[in-house]
Write an enzyme that holds these catalytic residues in place. Structure first.
Site, mmCIF file in Angstrom:
data_model
loop_
_atom_site.group_PDB
_atom_site.id
_atom_site.type_symbol
_atom_site.label_atom_id
_atom_site.label_comp_id
_atom_site.label_asym_id
_atom_site.label_seq_id
_atom_site.Cartn_x
_atom_site.Cartn_y
_atom_site.Cartn_z
ATOM 1 N N CYS A 162 2.972 -2.718 15.512
ATOM 2 C CA CYS A 162 2.868 -2.382 14.090
ATOM 3 C C CYS A 162 2.162 -3.488 13.302
ATOM 4 O O CYS A 162 2.550 -4.659 13.383
ATOM 5 C CB CYS A 162 4.276 -2.151 13.534
ATOM 6 S SG CYS A 162 4.317 -1.940 11.741
ATOM 7 N N CYS B 3 7.369 -6.896 6.836
ATOM 8 C CA CYS B 3 8.577 -6.444 7.527
ATOM 9 C C CYS B 3 8.990 -7.519 8.507
ATOM 10 O O CYS B 3 8.157 -8.099 9.194
ATOM 11 C CB CYS B 3 8.312 -5.138 8.269
ATOM 12 S SG CYS B 3 9.795 -4.483 9.092
ATOM 13 N N CYS C 296 3.396 8.526 1.072
ATOM 14 C CA CYS C 296 4.047 7.591 1.997
ATOM 15 C C CYS C 296 4.247 6.274 1.244
ATOM 16 O O CYS C 296 3.293 5.619 0.842
ATOM 17 C CB CYS C 296 3.156 7.412 3.224
ATOM 18 S SG CYS C 296 3.842 6.256 4.419
ATOM 19 N N CYS D 109 -0.546 5.672 10.091
ATOM 20 C CA CYS D 109 0.763 5.063 10.392
ATOM 21 C C CYS D 109 0.565 3.734 11.088
ATOM 22 O O CYS D 109 -0.185 3.644 12.050
ATOM 23 C CB CYS D 109 1.573 5.923 11.349
ATOM 24 S SG CYS D 109 1.733 7.605 10.850
ATOM 25 N N CYS E 158 8.074 -5.138 15.175
ATOM 26 C CA CYS E 158 7.792 -4.226 16.279
ATOM 27 C C CYS E 158 6.403 -4.580 16.815
ATOM 28 O O CYS E 158 5.487 -4.869 16.039
ATOM 29 C CB CYS E 158 7.855 -2.770 15.815
ATOM 30 S SG CYS E 158 9.499 -2.334 15.197
ATOM 31 N N GLU F 52 0.827 -1.197 0.000
ATOM 32 C CA GLU F 52 0.000 0.000 0.000
ATOM 33 C C GLU F 52 0.863 1.248 0.000
ATOM 34 O O GLU F 52 1.970 1.264 0.536
ATOM 35 C CB GLU F 52 -0.916 -0.016 1.230
ATOM 36 C CG GLU F 52 -1.902 -1.172 1.144
ATOM 37 C CD GLU F 52 -2.853 -1.261 2.316
ATOM 38 O OE1 GLU F 52 -4.044 -1.501 2.078
ATOM 39 O OE2 GLU F 52 -2.423 -1.112 3.473
ATOM 40 N N GLY G 31 7.463 -1.894 5.642
ATOM 41 C CA GLY G 31 8.842 -2.355 5.538
ATOM 42 C C GLY G 31 9.886 -1.445 6.138
ATOM 43 O O GLY G 31 9.598 -0.309 6.501
ATOM 44 N N GLU G 32 11.106 -1.977 6.262
ATOM 45 C CA GLU G 32 12.231 -1.212 6.800
ATOM 46 C C GLU G 32 13.130 -0.816 5.620
ATOM 47 O O GLU G 32 13.853 -1.650 5.059
ATOM 48 C CB GLU G 32 12.999 -2.078 7.821
ATOM 49 C CG GLU G 32 14.344 -1.531 8.242
ATOM 50 C CD GLU G 32 14.320 -0.068 8.707
ATOM 51 O OE1 GLU G 32 13.525 0.278 9.592
ATOM 52 O OE2 GLU G 32 15.100 0.728 8.161
ATOM 53 N N SER H 48 12.545 6.812 6.958
ATOM 54 C CA SER H 48 12.278 6.482 8.363
ATOM 55 C C SER H 48 12.856 5.105 8.656
ATOM 56 O O SER H 48 12.637 4.155 7.909
ATOM 57 C CB SER H 48 10.769 6.471 8.614
ATOM 58 O OG SER H 48 10.487 6.025 9.929
ATOM 59 N N ASN I 2 -2.113 3.979 16.416
ATOM 60 C CA ASN I 2 -3.259 3.636 15.569
ATOM 61 C C ASN I 2 -3.588 2.163 15.736
ATOM 62 O O ASN I 2 -2.746 1.307 15.463
ATOM 63 C CB ASN I 2 -2.947 3.944 14.101
ATOM 64 C CG ASN I 2 -2.786 5.437 13.894
ATOM 65 O OD1 ASN I 2 -3.648 6.225 14.253
ATOM 66 N ND2 ASN I 2 -1.649 5.838 13.343
HETATM 67 N N1 SAH Z 1 10.186 0.596 9.249
HETATM 68 C C1 SAH Z 1 10.342 1.998 9.346
HETATM 69 C C2 SAH Z 1 9.361 2.796 8.506
HETATM 70 C C3 SAH Z 1 7.939 2.306 8.451
HETATM 71 S S1 SAH Z 1 6.969 2.504 9.897
HETATM 72 C C4 SAH Z 1 10.274 2.450 10.797
HETATM 73 O O1 SAH Z 1 9.924 1.652 11.637
HETATM 74 O O2 SAH Z 1 10.639 3.599 11.056
HETATM 75 C C5 SAH Z 1 6.630 4.264 9.944
HETATM 76 C C6 SAH Z 1 6.316 4.798 11.347
HETATM 77 O O3 SAH Z 1 5.041 4.337 11.830
HETATM 78 C C7 SAH Z 1 7.334 4.338 12.378
HETATM 79 O O4 SAH Z 1 7.735 5.385 13.223
HETATM 80 C C8 SAH Z 1 6.542 3.308 13.132
HETATM 81 O O5 SAH Z 1 7.076 3.074 14.403
HETATM 82 C C9 SAH Z 1 5.170 3.921 13.170
HETATM 83 N N2 SAH Z 1 4.134 2.974 13.543
HETATM 84 C C10 SAH Z 1 4.119 1.633 13.366
HETATM 85 N N3 SAH Z 1 2.977 1.097 13.846
HETATM 86 C C11 SAH Z 1 2.238 2.115 14.348
HETATM 87 C C12 SAH Z 1 0.942 2.201 14.927
HETATM 88 N N4 SAH Z 1 0.180 1.123 15.085
HETATM 89 N N5 SAH Z 1 0.501 3.411 15.297
HETATM 90 C C13 SAH Z 1 1.259 4.528 15.092
HETATM 91 N N6 SAH Z 1 2.483 4.507 14.526
HETATM 92 C C14 SAH Z 1 2.973 3.315 14.142
HETATM 93 FE FE1 SF4 Z 2 8.873 -1.993 12.976
HETATM 94 FE FE2 SF4 Z 2 8.794 -0.214 10.938
HETATM 95 FE FE3 SF4 Z 2 8.905 -2.875 10.456
HETATM 96 FE FE4 SF4 Z 2 6.666 -1.819 11.465
HETATM 97 S S1 SF4 Z 2 7.545 -1.405 9.467
HETATM 98 S S2 SF4 Z 2 7.701 -3.736 12.150
HETATM 99 S S3 SF4 Z 2 7.496 -0.209 12.798
HETATM 100 S S4 SF4 Z 2 10.473 -1.651 11.480
#
Ligand code: SAH
Ligand code: SF4
Length: 363
Positions: free
Chosen positions: A116, A109, A102, A336, A113, A89, A162-163, A194, A293
């Protein structure tokens, strides 16, 4: 050869290799990315013979646009198919003074985390350059231009699925096309990567393609960060903050953005805010607080608005800049951390296969 996989350097080399003039690369790059050409016949300033040669030797292959949704606040989400069973997406967020796209960099990923939705889905594979750029290519096409001829997308954030720093080479090539005046011509300050904190890749990005950087911090100490962002076990806070200081020295902006997701009762107390101030004392930075979120079975709650405001005030009282990210597009699951697409998860399949094998051995 899919020409959407190449930046100016790659395209120049390719034209030379097929016995054509190197300047053709600039011409074709403009057709592909500024005018969104879908086939070589459209490229009317190339001789007919060359157009035929290109049709035989090359392709213009973007991912398939499957669906598009618009939220009540104008946020738009595009679903793109990148092979059977895998969809990513990309989200367009209109604001008064800019339009931000975005972009996703991986199918799923692997970093898992805990808060997420993408992380919950597991990981399938890296996106190719054409699949990363294809998101911008499609969004530009669908959104069209403003009456004055300006593009609606003025900023790109690599904050989708993704990262980005774990898909490094493809990321750097895609960034090079985003910044190229013959393609999207975005300024380095308007393109933000990011990362959850892949320390060695932060140093490489600084050397190869210094764009604006956002780091997902989310916790002021290693114990809590190990739990929320498991990659912290490999690259703990001390190393991460040192890498941030090195990055700022070369960055197009003179600060790092620290993203901090606000999880009710987990990382949102005044004591956490004070620890965060102490932790980041030596790093020129701005904080972006992201109200959590929710998604199905997330297991976390969003911090109440007054808790988020109090946290921001603590940071501001210490002279730090802290903003609260506005939640956009949550009615279409475009906020996000809510991006899920469709991921045929290889990592878990591998685990399941191992489980099965273990079970067979045991039996
Ligand atoms: N993988 C990278 C970029 C994608 S995530 C990273 O982790 O930075 C983009 C942002 O959304 C990150 O700061 C992530 O921690 C945040 N994020 C992930 N899950 C979320 C959620 N459920 N609510 C709010 N922010 C979230
Ligand atoms: Fe963590 Fe970013 Fe991967 Fe989500 S997309 S699992 S926040 S590293």
């Amino acid at each position: 050869m899919n020409l959407l996989d190449l930046d100016l350097e790659g395209l120049t080399a390719w034209f030379q290799a097929i016995g054509e003039k190197p300047y053709r690369a600039r011409q074709v790059l403009r057709w592909l990315h500024q005018r969104g050409a879908e086939d070589f016949e459209q490229m009317t300033d190339l001789a007919k013979g060359l157009r035929e040669k290109l049709t035989q030797m090359a392709q213009i292959r973007a991912p398939t646009l499957i669906a598009e949704q618009t939220a009540v606040d104008g946020t738009r989400k595009f679903l793109l198919e990148v092979g059977p069973g895998n969809r990513v997406e990309t989200v367009f967020i209109p604001e008064t003074d800019r339009g931000t796209l975005c972009v996703s960099t991986q199918v799923g990923c692997a970093l898992a985390c805990s808060f997420c939705a993408t992380g919950r889905q597991g990981f399938n594979r890296n996106l190719s350059v054409a699949e990363i750029l294809g998101q911008l290519w499609w969004a530009n096409k669908v959104l069209g231009r403003e009456p004055g001829g300006e593009r609606l997308i003025s900023n790109v954030v690599l904050m989708g699925m993704g990262e980005p720093l774990l898909n490094f080479e493809n990321l750097v090539t895609a960034l090079s096309v985003m910044l190229d005046d013959h393609a999207y011509g975005l300024s380095r300050r308007r393109v933000t990567v990011s990362t959850s904190g892949i320390v060695p890749a932060m140093d490489r990005l600084r050397e190869r393609m210094p764009v604006a950087l956002a780091v997902s911090l989310h916790a002021p100490d290693d114990d809590l960060r190990n739990e929320l962002v498991p990659i912290n076990r490999k690259y703990p806070l001390r190393e991460l903050l040192a890498a941030c200081r090195r990055y700022v020295a070369a960055a197009p902006r003179d600060f790092i953005t620290f993203e901090y997701v606000m999880l009710d009762g987990v990382n949102d107390s005044p004591a956490h805010a004070r620890a965060l101030i102490e932790l980041t004392r030596d790093v020129p930075c701005k904080f972006n607080l992201i109200p959590f979120n929710p998604f199905a079975d997330a297991g976390y709650r969003r911090s109440p608005p007054q808790t988020v405001r109090r946290f921001a005030s603590e940071l501001q009282a210490a002279g730090r800049i802290a903003t609260i990210r506005k939640t956009r597009g949550d009615d279409i699951d475009a906020a996000c951390g809510q991006l899920a697409g469709e991921v045929e998860d290889k990592s878990r399949r591998v685990l399941r296969r191992m489980d099965r094998q273990t079970a067979e051995v045991a039996a």
